[in-house]
Structure formats: C-alpha cells, structure tokens
Write a protein that holds these residues in place. Structure first.
Motif, short mmCIF file in Angstrom:
data_model
loop_
_atom_site.label_atom_id
_atom_site.label_comp_id
_atom_site.label_asym_id
_atom_site.label_seq_id
_atom_site.Cartn_x
_atom_site.Cartn_y
_atom_site.Cartn_z
N TYR A 123 -6.30 13.19 -4.62
CA TYR A 123 -6.16 13.71 -3.27
C TYR A 123 -4.85 14.45 -3.02
O TYR A 123 -4.67 15.04 -1.96
CB TYR A 123 -6.29 12.58 -2.26
N SER A 146 0.83 -1.21 0.00
CA SER A 146 0.00 0.00 0.00
C SER A 146 0.86 1.26 0.00
O SER A 146 1.96 1.27 0.56
CB SER A 146 -0.91 0.02 1.23
N GLN A 182 -7.83 12.05 2.38
CA GLN A 182 -7.98 10.62 2.62
C GLN A 182 -6.66 9.93 2.95
O GLN A 182 -6.65 8.74 3.22
CB GLN A 182 -8.58 9.96 1.38
N ASN A 183 -5.54 10.66 2.89
CA ASN A 183 -4.20 10.09 3.07
C ASN A 183 -3.91 8.98 2.07
O ASN A 183 -3.15 8.07 2.35
CB ASN A 183 -3.99 9.60 4.50
N LYS A 184 -4.52 9.06 0.89
CA LYS A 184 -4.27 8.11 -0.19
C LYS A 184 -3.30 8.75 -1.17
O LYS A 184 -3.39 9.93 -1.47
CB LYS A 184 -5.56 7.77 -0.93
N HIS A 185 -2.39 7.96 -1.69
CA HIS A 185 -1.41 8.44 -2.66
C HIS A 185 -2.02 8.36 -4.05
O HIS A 185 -1.92 7.35 -4.74
CB HIS A 185 -0.13 7.61 -2.57
N SER A 186 -2.72 9.42 -4.46
CA SER A 186 -3.34 9.46 -5.78
C SER A 186 -3.46 10.92 -6.22
O SER A 186 -3.43 11.84 -5.40
CB SER A 186 -4.73 8.81 -5.76
N ASN A 225 -4.17 16.50 1.97
CA ASN A 225 -4.72 15.25 1.46
C ASN A 225 -5.78 14.78 2.44
O ASN A 225 -5.47 14.44 3.59
CB ASN A 225 -3.60 14.21 1.32
N PHE A 269 0.60 5.41 0.94
CA PHE A 269 -0.17 6.44 1.61
C PHE A 269 0.54 7.78 1.47
O PHE A 269 1.67 7.84 0.99
CB PHE A 269 -0.35 6.09 3.10
N SER A 270 -0.11 8.84 1.92
CA SER A 270 0.46 10.18 1.82
C SER A 270 0.33 10.90 3.15
O SER A 270 -0.69 10.79 3.83
CB SER A 270 -0.27 10.97 0.74
#
Length: 155
Positions: free
Chosen positions: A50, A33, A43-47, A41, A35-36
């Motif tokens: 976000y 996984s 959602q703390n998702k690396h995308s 950000n 994360f960010s």
C-alpha cells in the motif's frame, strides 16, 4: 534532453524507508500497530503493498473540502520529478457515486494498476461518500407503560 528513468527498484526504496519515513505512525496500543499517513495509501497500512511513495504506480482517494472526492494517481513515467508525478482528479459533491466508481475503476484500469488495488480504491470512495451523507434524525422515543401513564398524569 530525454527524461531518464531511475534504476532503483520499489523493494529497495521500501527496505530503505520502512523503519523511518515521514508518513509512518506508530502506536503502542494494539500490539504496536504501524499505520501510514501517505495520501497514496488506500488502507493506511504500513506495508509495501500500500505504500504509495515506494511504488512506481499508486492511487489514493481522499475527501475534498467541498464534499466531493479527490482521486490522486502517481505516474510511473517521471520518478525523478516528484512534483510532476501526481495527478489529481476532483469529483464534486453533486457527482453521482456510481459515476465516481466508474471513473476510479477506469482510471486505474487504463493506467495498469492491480485489480485488488482498484477494488480497494472503489471501496474507499464508497466509505468517503457514505461518511459525507447527512445523518438521519431519529424520532424521540415514546414512553410506554408506567412511564406513559406518569407523563399523562402530570399533564
């Protein structure tokens, strides 16, 4: 001297920084996984959706040290001055949660953020406020049946 806008698109910034940046956190567990830790950000998702550093308009919600909530927004008008692009709005611990929801929603709507990002910002405020509430103490369980009889006999 007038401020100039940069001609770099959000997608180009993301393509250049998606594999290596200061906010990226990689985990080997859970299928590798990513994360960010980006404060913008939600959602703390690396995308790209976000990533606050890659988008010209971004919003972030964080817990304040005093028990309140801090909402950080990114202005699209001055991308060449990173120190001046972020605006923080603080809500104290005594501010009602509904007032914070309304403030976040109107702040995001006024600046033209996407509706799905606004909803996620309000959801993040809700999660932060719920985590800041004091835990209710559960009363000790009373013994029943044979255990209750044993306690009474020992007294």
């Amino acid at each position: 001297m007038a401020a100039e806008r940069t001609n770099v698109s959000n997608e180009l910034v993301w393509q250049l920084t998606r594999s290596q940046n200061a906010y990226l956190v990689r985990r080997n567990t859970g299928g590798g996984s990513q994360f960010s830790r980006d404060p913008l950000n939600l959602q703390n998702k690396h995308s790209l959706k976000y990533a606050g550093f890659a988008n010209t308009k971004a919003i972030g919600v964080q817990a304040a040290e005093n028990g309140g909530v801090t909402v950080i927004t990114k202005k699209a008008s001055t991308p060449q001055q990173p120190a001046q692009t972020q605006v923080a709005v603080n809500y104290g611990p005594k501010t009602s949660t509904r007032k914070i929801y309304k403030g976040v929603a109107t702040l995001a709507a006024k600046n033209g953020y996407r509706a799905d990002i606004r909803e996620e910002a309000v959801a993040r405020v809700s999660a932060i406020r719920q985590s800041q509430q004091a835990k209710k103490e559960t009363p000790a369980k009373k013994a029943r049946g044979v255990k209750a009889q044993a306690v009474e006999a020992s007294e």
